[in-house]
Write an enzyme that holds these catalytic residues in place. Structure first.
Site, mmCIF file in Angstrom:
data_model
loop_
_atom_site.group_PDB
_atom_site.id
_atom_site.type_symbol
_atom_site.label_atom_id
_atom_site.label_comp_id
_atom_site.label_asym_id
_atom_site.label_seq_id
_atom_site.Cartn_x
_atom_site.Cartn_y
_atom_site.Cartn_z
ATOM 1 N N GLU A 77 0.807 -1.205 0.000
ATOM 2 C CA GLU A 77 0.000 0.000 0.000
ATOM 3 C C GLU A 77 0.855 1.276 0.000
ATOM 4 O O GLU A 77 0.535 2.239 -0.666
ATOM 5 C CB GLU A 77 -0.908 -0.003 1.234
ATOM 6 C CG GLU A 77 -2.145 0.830 1.027
ATOM 7 C CD GLU A 77 -3.027 0.828 2.269
ATOM 8 O OE1 GLU A 77 -2.873 -0.074 3.107
ATOM 9 O OE2 GLU A 77 -3.855 1.740 2.377
ATOM 10 N N ASP A 78 1.950 1.262 0.738
ATOM 11 C CA ASP A 78 2.702 2.506 0.937
ATOM 12 C C ASP A 78 4.003 2.623 0.155
ATOM 13 O O ASP A 78 4.604 3.676 0.103
ATOM 14 C CB ASP A 78 3.026 2.685 2.433
ATOM 15 C CG ASP A 78 1.755 2.825 3.264
ATOM 16 O OD1 ASP A 78 0.725 3.187 2.670
ATOM 17 O OD2 ASP A 78 1.795 2.559 4.465
#
Ligand code: MN
Length: 721
Positions: A83-84
Site C-alpha cells: 500500500e505505501d
C-alpha cells in the site's frame, strides 16, 4: 493493557519469536521480511515522528502474544509495503512465496476499504465484507493487530479522527475478535476505544481503581494464600493469580446501573490446574470452605461459550467476608481463553493448522453472515455490540448427542437442524427424533440441554420439501436444497436423453451413427461437455437447445449471408468492470465484476455476491446461480453512469424467413451495437443468440419490443446461462 513500543528492535522481536519458533529456516524468513520492509519503508515517517518500520515491528510483536506462525509474523512486517511503497504483490510472492503474498494482499485489500458505517445495515455489510474477503483467517488476525497498534498511537491524531477510528473499531473489529475468541487483543482494543470515545468515564474508572488498589491487592494476596494452602493440602497442583478486571468490562457494568462497589469481580482470582477433573475438585474444595454466592456459578467447561471459552466461574464470600470472583481452568483452557482461534498455533496439531483455523472461522463467523438475514431495523449503531451479545448468548441453544457431544444451534432449531449439523447423511436419512427419551415430531423446537437422538433409515427416500418450511439453520436449508438439486439433475439427464432420442428418430439418424465412438467424442468436445450425462443434463434443463446440438453434429455450413453479416458487426469496447458502475453500501474501492451468466445492465434489480479473495460479483436478482447463496450476498446499487454494458438475448423466429437483417437493423435504429450472435437452425424454428451493448434496461426492453414486432419473430427473451 499493552502499549506502543517506540524503541522496538528486530532483535527484541526475534528474542520473543524464538520463545516458540525454533526452526532456523522460518526464523531467517522473518529476518528477511524485516530487512525487506526496512529498506522499502526507509525514509518514511509516521505522524508520531518515528521511523515507519516501528509500526510493522509493533504489529508483529503484538502477534507474538498469540504465538503467531512465521508466515503471519513475516506478513505483519510486510503488511504496509504494497500500500505505501509501490511494491507489487507479485514481487512479494517471488521473494517470500505464495502464502505470505496472499496474507499481505489480503490485509492491503481490507485496508483499502473505506469504512463509513453509520447504520446497523452498513456496519453489517462491512463486517461481512471483511470476513468474506478474507481467504485466510490470518488476514483478519493481522488486521486486528494492525488496528491495535494504530489505536496505541492514536493520540497523535485529531480528536475527531480518534473518535471515528474508535467507533469503527468497536463496531466492526472487536465483535470479530470476540467471535474468534482472541481475547488478548480484543480487550486491549476495547480499552483504547473507551479511552477515546468516553475519556471522562475511562479516567474516572482508572482513578477509582488506583485509589483502591493497595487495599485490593492486600485482600487478594491473603485470599490467594488461603486457597493455595487448601489446594496443596488436597494434593492439587495449581497456580493462582490475582486478576484485574478490564476497564471496559467495568464500564459496561457501570453502564447497566451497577455501583462501583457492587462489582464483585473487582476482587478476582484465576486458578490454573492440570486436568479437567482437578477443576471440578478445586471447585468442590473451595465451596466447602468458602460459602458460594447463590446463582453465580457457571460451568463453561461442560457448556463452552460459542467462541470456545471454557472455565468454571464461581463467586464466594472470602476470608474477610468480601466477595471474590474465581475462575478455575486448565492451562489449555487458559490458552484458548486468551488466544481463541489462534490457540491452534500453540497446539501444533497434526494436519494443516491453517485449514483447521479456516474451518473454525467459517463456523464462528457464520453468525455475522446470518445476522444480515434477520433484517432488523436498528438505527442506533451504539446498540450494535449489545445486539451482537444478545444474539450470541440468547439466540443460541446447546443440545447434546446421545454420546454427550455438545451441538450449538440457533434458538428455534428443530431435530432436522440438529441432524444436518451432525452429518449430511444423518439429515438426508432422518425419519424420526427422540428427545430426552420421548418421540417428538421433526418440527419440534429444541431447548438447551435436550439430548437428541435421530432415527435414520437406509430406506428413506431422502428429505422432505416440507422441512424447508421449518428448519432454522442455513446449513440445513442448503443441504436439503442440494439434495433436491441432485434429484433435479438426474431428472434433467433423463429428460435430455429423451429429447435427443426423439430428435434422432425425427431426423432419421440411427443411434449407431450418432453414438459412433469417435464422432460422439468429437461432438462432446466441440460442445465443450465432458460427458454424455453433461450433454443430456444441459439439454434437459434447457441450457443448450437441441438445434445447437444437431447443427454441430451435422456441421451445417454457415450461409454466406451470415458470414458477411458477422463481418459487419463491430467488435465493441471490452466489458467494463470498474466500480464506478456499482455502489456497494458504504464501501469504496472494492473490486466489482459483472456476472457473465446473467449480464446485468443499468436498471436491472441486482445483488452482489462476495467472492473470496477477490471482490464482489454483480448478478441479476432473478439469476438462478445466486438464488441459493444467501450467506454471501450483499446489497448493491447502480451508480448513475454513462456507457454501454453487454447483455445476451435469445430471439426465436419461424424458420422460413431469414430475419437476421431485420433484427440487426432494429438494433442499429436503436443505436445498439451487436457484439456477436449465434444462430441455430432447425425445421421448425431458428434461435438466434445475440450479445448487444446497451445503455440501460429501458433501451434493452425497447429493442426487445421492436424485435418482437418483426412478423417472423415468435419470441424474444433475455438469456441467463
Ligand atoms: Mn498498518
Amino acid at each position: 493493557m499493552s502499549k506502543h513500543q517506540k524503541d522496538l528492535t528486530i532483535e527484541k522481536l526475534m528474542d520473543k519469536v524464538k520463545t516458540y519458533i525454533t526452526d532456523n529456516e522460518e526464523l531467517s524468513i522473518i529476518d528477511k521480511a524485516y530487512k525487506y520492509a526496512y529498506e522499502k519503508h526507509f525514509g518514511q515517517k509516521r505522524l508520531t515522528g518515528e521511523d515507519y518500520i516501528i509500526h510493522p515491528l509493533n504489529v508483529a510483536y503484538i502477534l507474538t502474544r498469540i504465538n503467531a506462525d512465521y508466515e503471519t509474523i513475516s506478513a505483519a512486517l510486510l503488511h504496509d509495503v504494497v500500500e505505501d511503497c509501490n511494491v507489487s504483490v507479485e514481487e512479494i510472492e517471488s521473494n517470500f512465496g505464495h502464502n505470505i503474498a496472499v496474507l499481505v494482499d489480503g490485509v492491503t485489500k481490507i485496508n483499502k476499504l473505506k469504512m463509513s458505517g453509520t447504520t446497523e445495515a452498513l456496519i453489517n455489510n462491512q463486517r461481512k465484507i471483511i470476513v468474506g474477503l478474507s481467504e485466510d483467517v490470518r488476514v483478519i488476525i493481522i488486521k486486528l493487530a494492525d488496528r491495535l497498534n494504530n489505536m496505541q498511537t492514536l493520540f497523535v491524531h485529531s480528536e475527531k479522527k480518534q473518535k471515528v477510528t474508535a467507533r469503527e473499531t468497536l463496531d466492526i473489529l472487536t465483535p470479530i475478535a470476540d467471535r474468534l475468541g482472541i481475547n488478548s487483543i480484543k480487550q486491549d482494543l476495547e480499552e483504547y476505544c473507551l479511552r477515546y470515545l468516553n475519556p471522562e468515564e475511562y479516567y474516572d474508572i482508572v482513578e477509582k481503581l488506583n485509589a483502591t488498589k493497595t487495599q485490593r491487592d492486600n485482600s487478594v494476596a491473603k485470599m490467594i494464600e488461603s486457597v493455595s494452602e487448601l489446594l496443596s493440602k488436597h494434593d492439587i497442583k495449581h497456580e493462582i493469580f490475582g486478576r484485574s478486571k478490564s476497564i471496559y468490562s467495568i464500564y459496561k457494568k457501570l453502564e447497566k446501573g451497577k455501583r462501583f462497589s457492587e462489582i464483585y469481580d473487582l476482587l478476582a482470582l484465576r486458578i490454573l490446574v492440570e486436568t479437567e477433573q482437578d477443576c471440578y475438585q478445586t471447585l468442590g474444595i473451595i465451596h466447602s470452605k468458602f460459602r458460594p454466592k447463590p446463582k453465580r456459578f457457571k460451568d463453561y467447561i461442560a457448556m463452552p461459550k460459542t467462541n470456545m471459552y471454557q472455565s468454571l466461574h464461581t463467586t464466594v464470600f472470602g476470608i474477610d467476608g468480601q466477595l471474590y470472583e474465581i475462575q478455575i481452568r486448565t492451562y489449555d483452557m487458559d490458552r484458548v481463553a486468551e488466544y481463541g482461534i489462534a490457540s491452534h498455533w500453540s497446539y501444533k496439531e497434526k494436519g494443516s493448522v491453517k485449514a483447521t483455523m479456516q474451518n473454525e472461522m467459517e463456523q464462528k463467523l457464520q453468525f455475522f453472515r446470518a445476522i444480515m438475514d434477520l433484517k432488523k431495523e436498528q438505527e442506533n449503531p451504539e446498540e450494535f455490540v449489545n445486539t451482537v451479545k444478545k444474539e450470541i448468548f440468547q439466540n443460541t441453544i446447546y443440545v447434546f448427542t446421545p454420546l454427550g457431544d455438545v451441538i450449538e444451534l440457533p434458538n428455534g432449531s428443530t431435530p432436522i437442524d440438529f441432524a444436518y449439523k451432525v452429518h449430511t447423511n444423518v439429515g438426508d436419512k432422518a425419519t424420526g427424533a427422540i428427545v430426552n427419551s420421548n418421540m417428538v415430531p421433526l418440527d419440534y423446537k429444541l431447548k438447551s440441554d435436550d439430548i437428541v437422538k435421530i432415527i435414520t433409515s437406509n430406506n428413506s427416500a431422502g428429505p422432505s420439501r416440507e422441512w424447508l418450511s421449518f428448519v432454522q439453520t442455513t446449513h440445513a436449508k442448503t443441504k436439503i436444497k442440494a439434495f433436491f438439486n441432485k434429484v433435479n439433475k438426474e431428472e434433467n439427464i433423463k429428460k435430455g436423453e429423451d429429447i435427443l432420442s426423439k430428435e434422432l428418430r425425427k431426423q432419421k439418424i440411427s443411434n449407431d451413427d450418432f453414438y459412433d465412438v469417435e464422432r460422439f467424442k468429437k461432438l462432446l468436445s466441440e460442445l465443450k461437455f465432458n460427458s454424455a450425462n453433461e450433454l443430456y443434463g444441459n439439454l434437459g434443463s434447457g441450457k443448450i437447445l437441441i438445434n445447437a446440438v444437431m447443427d454441430t453434429y451435422l456441421k451445417k455450413e454457415v450461409s454466406k449471408e451470415e458470414k458477411i453479416l458477422s463481418k459487419a458487426i463491430k467488435g465493441s469496447q471490452k466489458q467494463s468492470s470498474s466500480n464506478s458502475l456499482i455502489d456497494v453500501a458504504g464501501i469504496d474501492d472494492i473490486k466489482i465484476n459483472l456476472a457473465s451468466c446473467c449480464n446485468p445492465v443499468l436498471g436491472d434489480r441486482i445483488v452482489g455476491y462476495i467472492t473470496k479473495g477477490y471482490g464482489v460479483t454483480i448478478h441479476r436478482m432473478v439469476c438462478p446461480n445466486v438464488s441459493n447463496l444467501n450467506e454471501r450476498l450483499i446489497e448493491v446499487k447502480w451508480n448513475n453512469f454513462e456507457g454501454k454494458l453487454p447483455t445476451n438475448i435469445l430471439v426465436r423466429t419461424s424458420s422460413d424467413n431469414n430475419s437476421l437483417i431485420n433484427i440487426i437493423s432494429k438494433a442499429a435504429n436503436n443505436d445498439i451495437p451487436v457484439r456477436k450472435f449465434n444462430s441455430h437452425h432447425s425445421k421448425e424454428d431458428d434461435a438466434i443468440e445475440m450479445t448487444v451493448l446497451v445503455n440501460n434496461k429501458e433501451q434493452l426492453l425497447k429493442l426487445m419490443n421492436d424485435i418482437k414486432m418483426i412478423p417472423e419473430v415468435t419470441d424474444v427473451e433475455r438469456l441467463i446461462k
